[in-house]
Design a protein around this motif. Structure first.
Motif, PDB file in Angstrom:
ATOM      1  N   ALA A  26       0.843  -1.198   0.000  1.00  0.00           N
ATOM      2  CA  ALA A  26       0.000   0.000   0.000  1.00  0.00           C
ATOM      3  C   ALA A  26       0.878   1.247   0.000  1.00  0.00           C
ATOM      4  O   ALA A  26       1.957   1.269   0.590  1.00  0.00           O
ATOM      5  CB  ALA A  26      -0.903   0.004   1.223  1.00  0.00           C
ATOM      6  N   ARG A  27       0.417   2.272  -0.680  1.00  0.00           N
ATOM      7  CA  ARG A  27       1.096   3.569  -0.698  1.00  0.00           C
ATOM      8  C   ARG A  27       0.264   4.529   0.151  1.00  0.00           C
ATOM      9  O   ARG A  27      -0.952   4.436   0.193  1.00  0.00           O
ATOM     10  CB  ARG A  27       1.211   4.120  -2.125  1.00  0.00           C
ATOM     11  CG  ARG A  27       1.965   3.221  -3.079  1.00  0.00           C
ATOM     12  CD  ARG A  27       3.440   3.257  -2.795  1.00  0.00           C
ATOM     13  NE  ARG A  27       4.149   2.322  -3.650  1.00  0.00           N
ATOM     14  CZ  ARG A  27       5.418   2.404  -3.903  1.00  0.00           C
ATOM     15  NH1 ARG A  27       6.149   3.358  -3.372  1.00  0.00           N
ATOM     16  NH2 ARG A  27       6.004   1.515  -4.660  1.00  0.00           N
ATOM     17  N   PHE A  28       0.939   5.442   0.819  1.00  0.00           N
ATOM     18  CA  PHE A  28       0.271   6.391   1.703  1.00  0.00           C
ATOM     19  C   PHE A  28       0.399   7.801   1.137  1.00  0.00           C
ATOM     20  O   PHE A  28       1.198   8.033   0.226  1.00  0.00           O
ATOM     21  CB  PHE A  28       0.879   6.314   3.105  1.00  0.00           C
ATOM     22  CG  PHE A  28       0.897   4.919   3.678  1.00  0.00           C
ATOM     23  CD1 PHE A  28      -0.241   4.133   3.693  1.00  0.00           C
ATOM     24  CD2 PHE A  28       2.058   4.376   4.189  1.00  0.00           C
ATOM     25  CE1 PHE A  28      -0.228   2.838   4.208  1.00  0.00           C
ATOM     26  CE2 PHE A  28       2.090   3.090   4.709  1.00  0.00           C
ATOM     27  CZ  PHE A  28       0.940   2.324   4.716  1.00  0.00           C
ATOM     28  N   PRO A  29      -0.355   8.774   1.669  1.00  0.00           N
ATOM     29  CA  PRO A  29      -0.247  10.149   1.176  1.00  0.00           C
ATOM     30  C   PRO A  29       1.198  10.649   1.261  1.00  0.00           C
ATOM     31  O   PRO A  29       1.928  10.299   2.188  1.00  0.00           O
ATOM     32  CB  PRO A  29      -1.154  10.939   2.131  1.00  0.00           C
ATOM     33  CG  PRO A  29      -2.084   9.926   2.710  1.00  0.00           C
ATOM     34  CD  PRO A  29      -1.328   8.627   2.751  1.00  0.00           C
ATOM     35  N   THR A  47      -1.505   6.252  11.011  1.00  0.00           N
ATOM     36  CA  THR A  47      -2.370   5.385  11.810  1.00  0.00           C
ATOM     37  C   THR A  47      -1.549   4.194  12.295  1.00  0.00           C
ATOM     38  O   THR A  47      -0.479   3.891  11.749  1.00  0.00           O
ATOM     39  CB  THR A  47      -3.561   4.859  10.987  1.00  0.00           C
ATOM     40  OG1 THR A  47      -3.071   3.967   9.979  1.00  0.00           O
ATOM     41  CG2 THR A  47      -4.351   6.007  10.352  1.00  0.00           C
ATOM     42  N   GLU A  48      -2.068   3.493  13.279  1.00  0.00           N
ATOM     43  CA  GLU A  48      -1.347   2.328  13.793  1.00  0.00           C
ATOM     44  C   GLU A  48      -1.124   1.293  12.691  1.00  0.00           C
ATOM     45  O   GLU A  48      -0.029   0.747  12.549  1.00  0.00           O
ATOM     46  CB  GLU A  48      -2.108   1.711  14.965  1.00  0.00           C
ATOM     47  CG  GLU A  48      -1.346   0.576  15.614  1.00  0.00           C
ATOM     48  CD  GLU A  48      -2.012   0.066  16.879  1.00  0.00           C
ATOM     49  OE1 GLU A  48      -1.636  -1.054  17.285  1.00  0.00           O
ATOM     50  OE2 GLU A  48      -2.882   0.748  17.444  1.00  0.00           O
ATOM     51  N   ALA A  49      -2.152   1.035  11.878  1.00  0.00           N
ATOM     52  CA  ALA A  49      -2.018   0.047  10.795  1.00  0.00           C
ATOM     53  C   ALA A  49      -0.970   0.482   9.777  1.00  0.00           C
ATOM     54  O   ALA A  49      -0.168  -0.333   9.312  1.00  0.00           O
ATOM     55  CB  ALA A  49      -3.368  -0.170  10.117  1.00  0.00           C
ATOM     56  N   GLN A  50      -0.958   1.776   9.434  1.00  0.00           N
ATOM     57  CA  GLN A  50       0.039   2.278   8.483  1.00  0.00           C
ATOM     58  C   GLN A  50       1.449   2.181   9.065  1.00  0.00           C
ATOM     59  O   GLN A  50       2.387   1.789   8.373  1.00  0.00           O
ATOM     60  CB  GLN A  50      -0.263   3.723   8.096  1.00  0.00           C
ATOM     61  CG  GLN A  50      -1.491   3.871   7.241  1.00  0.00           C
ATOM     62  CD  GLN A  50      -1.896   5.316   7.055  1.00  0.00           C
ATOM     63  OE1 GLN A  50      -1.565   6.197   7.855  1.00  0.00           O
ATOM     64  NE2 GLN A  50      -2.640   5.584   5.987  1.00  0.00           N
ATOM     65  N   ARG A  51       1.590   2.520  10.341  1.00  0.00           N
ATOM     66  CA  ARG A  51       2.918   2.441  10.971  1.00  0.00           C
ATOM     67  C   ARG A  51       3.389   0.992  11.049  1.00  0.00           C
ATOM     68  O   ARG A  51       4.575   0.717  10.890  1.00  0.00           O
ATOM     69  CB  ARG A  51       2.889   3.094  12.354  1.00  0.00           C
ATOM     70  CG  ARG A  51       2.777   4.617  12.295  1.00  0.00           C
ATOM     71  CD  ARG A  51       2.961   5.256  13.660  1.00  0.00           C
ATOM     72  NE  ARG A  51       1.971   4.839  14.625  1.00  0.00           N
ATOM     73  CZ  ARG A  51       0.827   5.469  14.877  1.00  0.00           C
ATOM     74  NH1 ARG A  51       0.523   6.572  14.212  1.00  0.00           N
ATOM     75  NH2 ARG A  51       0.003   5.021  15.801  1.00  0.00           N
ATOM     76  N   GLN A  53       2.698  -1.395   8.914  1.00  0.00           N
ATOM     77  CA  GLN A  53       3.106  -1.822   7.577  1.00  0.00           C
ATOM     78  C   GLN A  53       4.397  -1.118   7.148  1.00  0.00           C
ATOM     79  O   GLN A  53       5.299  -1.756   6.617  1.00  0.00           O
ATOM     80  CB  GLN A  53       2.030  -1.534   6.548  1.00  0.00           C
ATOM     81  CG  GLN A  53       2.498  -1.972   5.164  1.00  0.00           C
ATOM     82  CD  GLN A  53       1.558  -1.597   4.071  1.00  0.00           C
ATOM     83  OE1 GLN A  53       0.352  -1.663   4.226  1.00  0.00           O
ATOM     84  NE2 GLN A  53       2.110  -1.196   2.942  1.00  0.00           N
ATOM     85  N   GLY A  54       4.473   0.193   7.353  1.00  0.00           N
ATOM     86  CA  GLY A  54       5.660   0.944   6.971  1.00  0.00           C
ATOM     87  C   GLY A  54       6.122   0.642   5.564  1.00  0.00           C
ATOM     88  O   GLY A  54       5.332   0.611   4.634  1.00  0.00           O
ATOM     89  N   LEU A  55       7.396   0.379   5.409  1.00  0.00           N
ATOM     90  CA  LEU A  55       7.980   0.092   4.094  1.00  0.00           C
ATOM     91  C   LEU A  55       8.149  -1.406   3.833  1.00  0.00           C
ATOM     92  O   LEU A  55       8.934  -1.809   2.972  1.00  0.00           O
ATOM     93  CB  LEU A  55       9.323   0.820   3.952  1.00  0.00           C
ATOM     94  CG  LEU A  55       9.207   2.343   3.849  1.00  0.00           C
ATOM     95  CD1 LEU A  55      10.570   3.001   3.942  1.00  0.00           C
ATOM     96  CD2 LEU A  55       8.496   2.748   2.563  1.00  0.00           C
ATOM     97  N   MET A  56       7.373  -2.227   4.554  1.00  0.00           N
ATOM     98  CA  MET A  56       7.433  -3.673   4.322  1.00  0.00           C
ATOM     99  C   MET A  56       7.180  -3.983   2.850  1.00  0.00           C
ATOM    100  O   MET A  56       6.329  -3.358   2.213  1.00  0.00           O
ATOM    101  CB  MET A  56       6.374  -4.399   5.148  1.00  0.00           C
ATOM    102  CG  MET A  56       6.708  -4.594   6.581  1.00  0.00           C
ATOM    103  SD  MET A  56       5.411  -5.629   7.322  1.00  0.00           S
ATOM    104  CE  MET A  56       6.008  -5.733   8.976  1.00  0.00           C
ATOM    105  N   PHE A  57       7.930  -4.933   2.339  1.00  0.00           N
ATOM    106  CA  PHE A  57       7.783  -5.475   0.992  1.00  0.00           C
ATOM    107  C   PHE A  57       8.172  -4.499  -0.117  1.00  0.00           C
ATOM    108  O   PHE A  57       8.035  -4.841  -1.283  1.00  0.00           O
ATOM    109  CB  PHE A  57       6.361  -6.019   0.757  1.00  0.00           C
ATOM    110  CG  PHE A  57       5.933  -6.991   1.805  1.00  0.00           C
ATOM    111  CD1 PHE A  57       6.521  -8.244   1.880  1.00  0.00           C
ATOM    112  CD2 PHE A  57       4.970  -6.654   2.750  1.00  0.00           C
ATOM    113  CE1 PHE A  57       6.141  -9.155   2.859  1.00  0.00           C
ATOM    114  CE2 PHE A  57       4.588  -7.559   3.733  1.00  0.00           C
ATOM    115  CZ  PHE A  57       5.169  -8.809   3.791  1.00  0.00           C
TER     116      PHE A  57
END
Length: 148
Positions: A26-29, A47-51, A53-57
């Motif tokens: 996923a890409r974030f703003p 958000t907690e979910a975004q943090r 995931q971060g730059l995984m994969f």
């Protein structure tokens, strides 16, 4: 019968392309940050979910691309590199945008890299990005999103 095969082939193509999209991280703003004269295009994980995931994969980052992690209150933050194939450097940053410390992180590692004091932000860039630009603890990063 031919109509069925065309329809089935089209459905299969859509399914395959949807699966390929789902496999992409996923890409974030994106916002623009400044480190002195250097511009950074940083995705924002707020958000907690975004943090989590971060730059995984992620397989690559552009030369001035990174990710800023926004914590909405000062936090004792540690970062790790599970499922992250890129070597990264992380700068831990206080509310005023001042870098507290910078740590280099090895790909796919579960080693913790921690802020030396509670921070509001962590900025991940390609490994060595900060050092190559003489950006070190005490340097200011401007343009950071404001905590709530």
């Amino acid at each position: 019968m031919r109509k069925f095969f065309v329809s089935a082939a089209a459905s299969l193509a859509i399914l395959c392309s949807t699966h390929a999209i789902a496999d992409q991280p996923a890409r974030f703003p994106v916002i623009t940050l400044n480190a002195g004269m250097h511009l950074i295009k940083a995705e924002v994980a707020s958000t907690e979910a975004q943090r989590e995931q971060g730059l995984m994969f992620r397989e690559s980052l552009g030369p001035n691309e990174g990710m800023v992690f926004l914590f909405h209150a000062p936090a004792g933050v540690c970062m790790w590199m599970k499922n992250t194939p890129l070597p990264l450097s992380v700068a831990f940053i206080d509310r005023d945008g001042r870098i507290i410390n910078i740590e280099n992180m090895k790909p796919q590692s579960l080693d913790s890299h921690c802020a030396k004091q509670p921070v509001y932000y962590a900025l991940e860039m390609q490994e060595g990005w900060f050092k190559q630009r003489n950006i070190k603890p005490g340097s200011i990063i401007s343009g950071l999103p404001q905590p709530r």
